[in-house]
Design a protein around this motif. Structure first.
Motif, short mmCIF file in Angstrom:
data_model
loop_
_atom_site.label_atom_id
_atom_site.label_comp_id
_atom_site.label_asym_id
_atom_site.label_seq_id
_atom_site.Cartn_x
_atom_site.Cartn_y
_atom_site.Cartn_z
N ALA A 15 -4.86 -10.16 4.30
CA ALA A 15 -3.37 -10.43 4.14
C ALA A 15 -2.72 -10.50 5.78
CB ALA A 15 -2.51 -9.27 3.62
N ASP A 16 -1.68 -11.41 5.62
CA ASP A 16 -0.74 -11.54 6.83
C ASP A 16 -0.13 -10.20 7.50
OD1 ASP A 16 -1.57 -14.39 6.85
OD2 ASP A 16 0.08 -14.45 5.20
N SER A 17 0.18 -9.39 6.31
CA SER A 17 1.02 -8.24 6.77
C SER A 17 1.10 -7.26 5.54
CB SER A 17 2.70 -8.72 6.93
OG SER A 17 3.06 -9.17 5.74
N VAL A 18 1.17 -6.12 5.81
CA VAL A 18 1.29 -4.83 4.77
C VAL A 18 2.56 -4.51 4.76
CG1 VAL A 18 0.03 -2.77 3.96
CG2 VAL A 18 -1.37 -4.72 5.41
N LEU A 19 2.94 -4.19 3.49
CA LEU A 19 4.19 -3.37 3.38
C LEU A 19 3.65 -1.89 2.87
CD1 LEU A 19 6.53 -5.61 1.35
CD2 LEU A 19 6.52 -5.31 4.04
N PHE A 20 4.27 -0.76 3.35
CA PHE A 20 3.64 0.51 3.11
C PHE A 20 4.97 1.04 2.23
CE2 PHE A 20 1.46 -0.64 6.67
CZ PHE A 20 0.17 0.02 6.21
N LEU A 21 4.83 1.71 1.27
CA LEU A 21 5.81 2.56 0.23
C LEU A 21 5.26 4.02 0.24
CD1 LEU A 21 5.96 0.49 -3.15
CD2 LEU A 21 7.69 0.71 -1.09
N ALA A 22 6.30 4.57 0.18
CA ALA A 22 6.30 6.02 0.25
C ALA A 22 7.53 6.81 -0.74
CB ALA A 22 6.19 6.77 1.30
N ASP A 23 7.48 7.38 -2.00
CA ASP A 23 8.36 7.89 -2.61
C ASP A 23 9.27 6.78 -3.24
OD1 ASP A 23 7.44 10.48 -2.32
OD2 ASP A 23 8.25 10.76 -0.45
N ALA A 28 -6.24 -0.18 11.61
CA ALA A 28 -4.85 0.23 11.75
C ALA A 28 -4.05 0.42 10.54
CB ALA A 28 -4.32 -1.12 12.26
N VAL A 29 -4.61 -0.22 9.34
CA VAL A 29 -3.99 0.09 8.08
C VAL A 29 -4.23 1.62 7.73
CG1 VAL A 29 -4.25 -0.49 5.46
CG2 VAL A 29 -4.24 -2.36 7.32
N ALA A 30 -5.54 1.91 7.96
CA ALA A 30 -6.07 3.48 7.63
C ALA A 30 -5.32 4.35 8.51
CB ALA A 30 -7.45 3.60 7.68
N GLU A 31 -5.01 4.08 9.64
CA GLU A 31 -4.35 4.89 10.60
C GLU A 31 -2.73 4.89 10.01
OE1 GLU A 31 -3.13 7.32 13.89
OE2 GLU A 31 -5.23 6.68 13.08
N ARG A 32 -2.19 4.03 9.64
CA ARG A 32 -0.77 3.67 9.23
C ARG A 32 -0.74 4.65 7.79
NH1 ARG A 32 3.67 0.87 10.07
NH2 ARG A 32 2.69 0.34 12.02
N LEU A 33 -1.78 4.48 6.97
CA LEU A 33 -1.62 5.26 5.81
C LEU A 33 -1.65 6.82 5.94
CD1 LEU A 33 -4.07 3.03 3.53
CD2 LEU A 33 -1.67 3.48 2.80
N MET A 60 0.90 -1.13 -0.07
CA MET A 60 0.03 0.00 -0.10
C MET A 60 0.96 1.32 -0.03
SD MET A 60 -3.10 -1.11 2.64
CE MET A 60 -4.27 0.04 1.72
N GLY A 61 0.10 2.20 -0.31
CA GLY A 61 1.09 3.80 -0.45
C GLY A 61 0.17 4.74 -1.31
N PRO A 62 0.48 5.97 -1.21
CA PRO A 62 -0.16 6.99 -2.00
C PRO A 62 0.07 6.61 -3.62
CG PRO A 62 1.23 7.89 -0.13
CD PRO A 62 1.53 6.44 -0.36
N SER A 63 -0.77 7.39 -4.38
CA SER A 63 -0.54 7.20 -5.54
C SER A 63 0.85 7.82 -6.21
CB SER A 63 -1.67 8.23 -6.55
OG SER A 63 -1.43 8.23 -7.89
N GLY A 64 1.45 7.02 -7.01
CA GLY A 64 2.94 7.45 -7.27
C GLY A 64 4.02 7.05 -6.36
N ALA A 86 8.38 2.27 3.59
CA ALA A 86 8.15 3.03 4.88
C ALA A 86 7.43 2.40 5.76
CB ALA A 86 7.29 4.34 4.31
N GLY A 87 7.57 1.11 6.24
CA GLY A 87 7.08 0.45 7.41
C GLY A 87 6.47 -0.80 6.91
N ARG A 88 6.21 -1.79 7.95
CA ARG A 88 5.38 -2.85 7.94
C ARG A 88 4.40 -3.11 8.81
NH1 ARG A 88 7.83 -8.60 6.63
NH2 ARG A 88 6.18 -10.06 7.69
N LEU A 89 3.24 -3.71 8.70
CA LEU A 89 2.12 -3.97 9.86
C LEU A 89 1.82 -5.20 9.80
CD1 LEU A 89 0.26 -2.73 11.87
CD2 LEU A 89 -1.40 -2.20 10.04
N ASP A 90 2.11 -6.19 10.73
CA ASP A 90 1.86 -7.55 10.63
C ASP A 90 0.27 -7.66 11.51
OD1 ASP A 90 4.15 -8.39 9.57
OD2 ASP A 90 4.97 -8.36 11.67
#
Length: 261
Positions: free
Chosen positions: A223-231, A245-250, A54-58, A235-239
């Motif tokens: 999912a079992d875990s979420v990887l976050f991308l930024a630029d 929790a996902v919305a808060e991290r985003l 997950m991560g913002p557009s781009g 930018a982090g991982r959430l198990d």
């Protein structure tokens, strides 16, 4: 620089990893218009896991997925998929490798208009010269609500039904790794639950590995875990993610989140 050898196994690497990326970079365009889509991404995903990206557009989500799957060539770094290095392989070698071990679900359905639902579903098996298990195909299509559409062609289906055919096509071949780019984007809530449940079952029951790009916190919670991308960077991982929790991290991806996983 990109290597020019064929895919090869690395017995010394941990066999438990389905995907390994080391300092992978990818830039689109050149000169003043160059955009860095991936900026030194390093990660490892275990076999038999379900990972959302997950991560913002781009932020580089789709580029990461395509480089990981061998569909796009990174400018630098190493990509190992199912224990085999795919970095620098020729296109014919990559095509054979993907047909044998990798499944894809993309936003574009890529169905052939002249083939029926059943024929589109088993097409990758035929192209790979593998045995076609029609009973398995019918089973998956029925689970996706398409049991009464086997003889229909794409032009007779809704967008959501076409997406479900594309998902069935990826699952029927029983690949080791499945890459999905927004697989529920064209589906209603019930259809999305069916698809996510099947992807999770592919992991937990059949030991497949699923890597899914999504913008939806509810989808990510399967999912079992979420990887976050930024630029273009991790930018982090959430198990054990929950939608909240996902919305808060985003919402805080722009903050000083520690990089890496």
């Amino acid at each position: 620089m990109f290597r020019t050898r064929s895919p090869r196994s690395h017995p010394s690497e941990p066999a438990a990893q389905a995907l390994r990326m080391v300092k992978v970079t990818r830039t689109h365009g050149s000169g003043d218009g160059a955009v860095t889509a991936l900026d030194g991404v390093t990660l490892g995903l275990a076999r038999g896991t379900f990972t959302a990206v997950m991560g913002p557009s781009g932020s580089g989500k789709s580029t990461l997925l395509q480089c990981a799957a061998g569909l796009d060539r990174p400018d630098g770094g190493i990509v190992q998929l199912d224990g085999t290095e795919v970095t620098g392989a020729g296109e014919s070698e990559l095509t054979r490798f993907r047909r044998g071990r990798v499944g894809f679900v993309f936003q574009q359905y890529n169905l052939l208009d002249t083939l029926t639902v059943a024929q589109n579903t088993v097409l990758p098996l035929r192209l790979a010269g593998q045995r076609v298990d029609r009973r398995r195909a019918v089973e998956v299509l029925t689970a996706l609500g398409l049991g009464d559409r086997l003889g229909h062609r794409p032009g007779q289906l809704s967008g959501g039904q076409c997406q479900r055919v594309a998902i069935a096509r990826a699952l029927v071949a029983e690949p080791r790794v499945i890459f999905a780019d927004e697989p529920t984007g064209a589906l209603d809530s019930r259809g999305a639950r069916d698809v996510l449940g099947l992807l999770r079952s592919a992991v937990r029951t059949h030991g497949r590995t699923v890597v899914m790009v999504t913008h939806d916190p509810l989808a990510a919670s399967y999912a079992d875990s979420v990887l976050f991308l930024a630029d273009g960077r991790l930018a982090g991982r959430l198990d054990a993610p929950t939608p909240d929790a996902v919305a808060e991290r985003l919402a805080h991806l722009g903050d000083d989140v520690p990089a890496g996983v």
